[in-house]
Design an enzyme around this catalytic site. Sequence first.
Site, PDB file in Angstrom:
ATOM      1  CE  LYS A 233      39.995  41.916  29.606  1.00  0.00           C
ATOM      2  NZ  LYS A 233      39.277  42.300  27.993  1.00  0.00           N
TER       3      LYS A 233
ATOM      4  NE  ARG B  32      31.940  49.541  27.108  1.00  0.00           N
ATOM      5  CZ  ARG B  32      31.973  49.063  25.657  1.00  0.00           C
ATOM      6  NH1 ARG B  32      30.564  49.249  24.393  1.00  0.00           N
ATOM      7  NH2 ARG B  32      32.925  48.637  25.248  1.00  0.00           N
TER       8      ARG B  32
HETATM    9  N1  BES Z   1      40.305  47.415  29.151  1.00  0.00           N
HETATM   10  C1  BES Z   1      39.413  46.300  28.275  1.00  0.00           C
HETATM   11  C2  BES Z   1      39.850  47.592  26.781  1.00  0.00           C
HETATM   12  C3  BES Z   1      41.526  46.756  26.717  1.00  0.00           C
HETATM   13  C4  BES Z   1      42.120  46.026  25.948  1.00  0.00           C
HETATM   14  C5  BES Z   1      42.137  46.862  27.022  1.00  0.00           C
HETATM   15  C6  BES Z   1      43.239  45.415  25.648  1.00  0.00           C
HETATM   16  C7  BES Z   1      43.852  47.125  26.364  1.00  0.00           C
HETATM   17  C8  BES Z   1      44.195  46.229  25.585  1.00  0.00           C
HETATM   18  C9  BES Z   1      37.915  46.733  28.502  1.00  0.00           C
HETATM   19  O1  BES Z   1      37.405  46.460  29.555  1.00  0.00           O
HETATM   20  C10 BES Z   1      37.183  45.132  27.548  1.00  0.00           C
HETATM   21  O2  BES Z   1      37.299  44.431  27.659  1.00  0.00           O
HETATM   22  N2  BES Z   1      36.777  46.131  26.752  1.00  0.00           N
HETATM   23  C11 BES Z   1      36.267  44.899  25.701  1.00  0.00           C
HETATM   24  C12 BES Z   1      34.334  45.049  24.889  1.00  0.00           C
HETATM   25  C13 BES Z   1      34.074  44.637  24.462  1.00  0.00           C
HETATM   26  C14 BES Z   1      33.171  43.242  25.435  1.00  0.00           C
HETATM   27  C15 BES Z   1      32.551  44.536  23.626  1.00  0.00           C
HETATM   28  C16 BES Z   1      37.305  44.463  24.332  1.00  0.00           C
HETATM   29  O3  BES Z   1      37.412  45.122  23.740  1.00  0.00           O
HETATM   30  O4  BES Z   1      37.361  42.973  23.990  1.00  0.00           O
HETATM   31 ZN    ZN Z   2      36.733  44.227  29.715  1.00  0.00          ZN
END
Ligand code: BES
Ligand code: ZN
Length: 466
Positions: free
Chosen positions: A242, A316
């Site tokens: 991230k 997921r």
């Molecule tokens: N934990 C994150 C989602 C999230 C984002 C929770 C902001 C709380 C606040 C999840 O694991 C994630 O990173 N999802 C990605 C999915 C993408 C790679 C398809 C996302 O939302 O960017």
């Molecule tokens: Zn994630």
Amino acid sequence: MNLNLTTKKIETDCEIVLIKNKKIKENKEILKSLNFKGEDESCVLLPELGKLYVGCEESDDDSIRIAVATAVQKLNSTNYKSAYIKVKSNLSAYVDGFELGNYTFTKYKSKKDELVEKNIYIEVEKIDKDTQKEFEESVAICNSVNMVRDFVNTTPEDFYPAIMAKNAVSIAKENNLECKILDEDYLEETNMGSMLAVGRASRHRSKLIHLTYKPSGKTKTKKKIVLIGKGLTYDSGGLSLKPSDFMVSMKSDKSGGCAVLGIMNTIASLNLPIEVHGIIGAVENMIGGDAYKPDDVLTARNGKTIEVKNTDAEGRLVLADCLCYAQDEIEDIDYMIDYATLTGACVVGVGQYTSGVMGNNKALTCKIVKSALDSGELATTLPFNRHLRKTLKSEIADMSNIASTRYGGAITAGMFLDNFVKDENKDKWAHIDIAGPAFVDSAWGYNPAGASGAGVRLTIEFMKNL
Ligand code: BES
Ligand code: ZN
Ligand code: ZN
């Protein structure tokens, strides 16, 4: 803060008066001169008169919660030892306002504010069995919500999968629940390769937590509910790392799992005729030489293969195996609900205060949304469709862990999970994306900055109405 019920007026340092619908009925001149109009989140303390006037723009439960929380914060800025309020109806909303509005997280402050312990007297018409029950249940639910807030706000250094398991064990002991903590050996033996991969680069071993509540004594079990929580104690994104700004607050990625702990902590005290299973995948998503990679193909417990295209879509992967575990281990499920801070897309789509509820059964998702709104949480349904479903296709495996389109990301994540729901359970399952409300940077309504405890109140409400 101690809440007490009473049937008569008590002399205290201060009486709290809610001004509903902007209708000021007493001390009009003084309040006018102070420019108090009775708006939400506004209040005026008149110390000589021993009165605290609080704005409550409407008379619904949520307005009451916000008004009472505003009062609590004002009281906490004084050295008053006691306060009194008269309540005609909606007792539980007042309790929510006091208990949830009084929450602060000071674990990491070297100097803690010395709060004067306050006695709050709530006058009700009569204290019969129903009133007592409503009062005690509300206090119990709020205590669990505040416990969840504490868990989620705790740093990843202090709260990792083994600590989550430890907390589950003590919740089980206190509430007489069955408790199973399964480790990576178990995950390996039972081919839970999807969940296992996510935690591989972490120095903390993954844990699968399974709590069970069975009604005791005369209460006959009428329904069986399974709750499944995403317990990512930290989500760095893995090798699909991230960006710095997005990594901050990812300690909150365990909110779904913590919500399940909160629900399991309340359920025994409610005496409902429901068997409840709480299952949590507790994992840390990190980077390192042993990390799982984009391009890997994982095999989940049900044998389905998943091409990893993004290691940040890890929740997921954990939930996929937890869903399989639940359906293998538990027979005749009536409802299966999962809770997850699953996608940023859900936050973009519906805003940071609202959860997205998904599934194949419209009646069920609508029922969950209604329970949420009745309990003081915000939620809305997000519909699956066949076209988005196709975007999860993979050239080399059964499916990809991300969609080929960035549109509808909350829904495609939900539909990914649907691949791990057995045919006989399709209509029994719902997925709740709590990525928005679980953790909000600044305070909102009666919720503090940080964790809110999303999911707990909505589920208790849902279970009460079964
Ligand atoms: N934990 C994150 C989602 C999230 C984002 C929770 C902001 C709380 C606040 C999840 O694991 C994630 O990173 N999802 C990605 C999915 C993408 C790679 C398809 C996302 O939302 O960017
Ligand atoms: Zn994630
Ligand atoms: Zn995540």
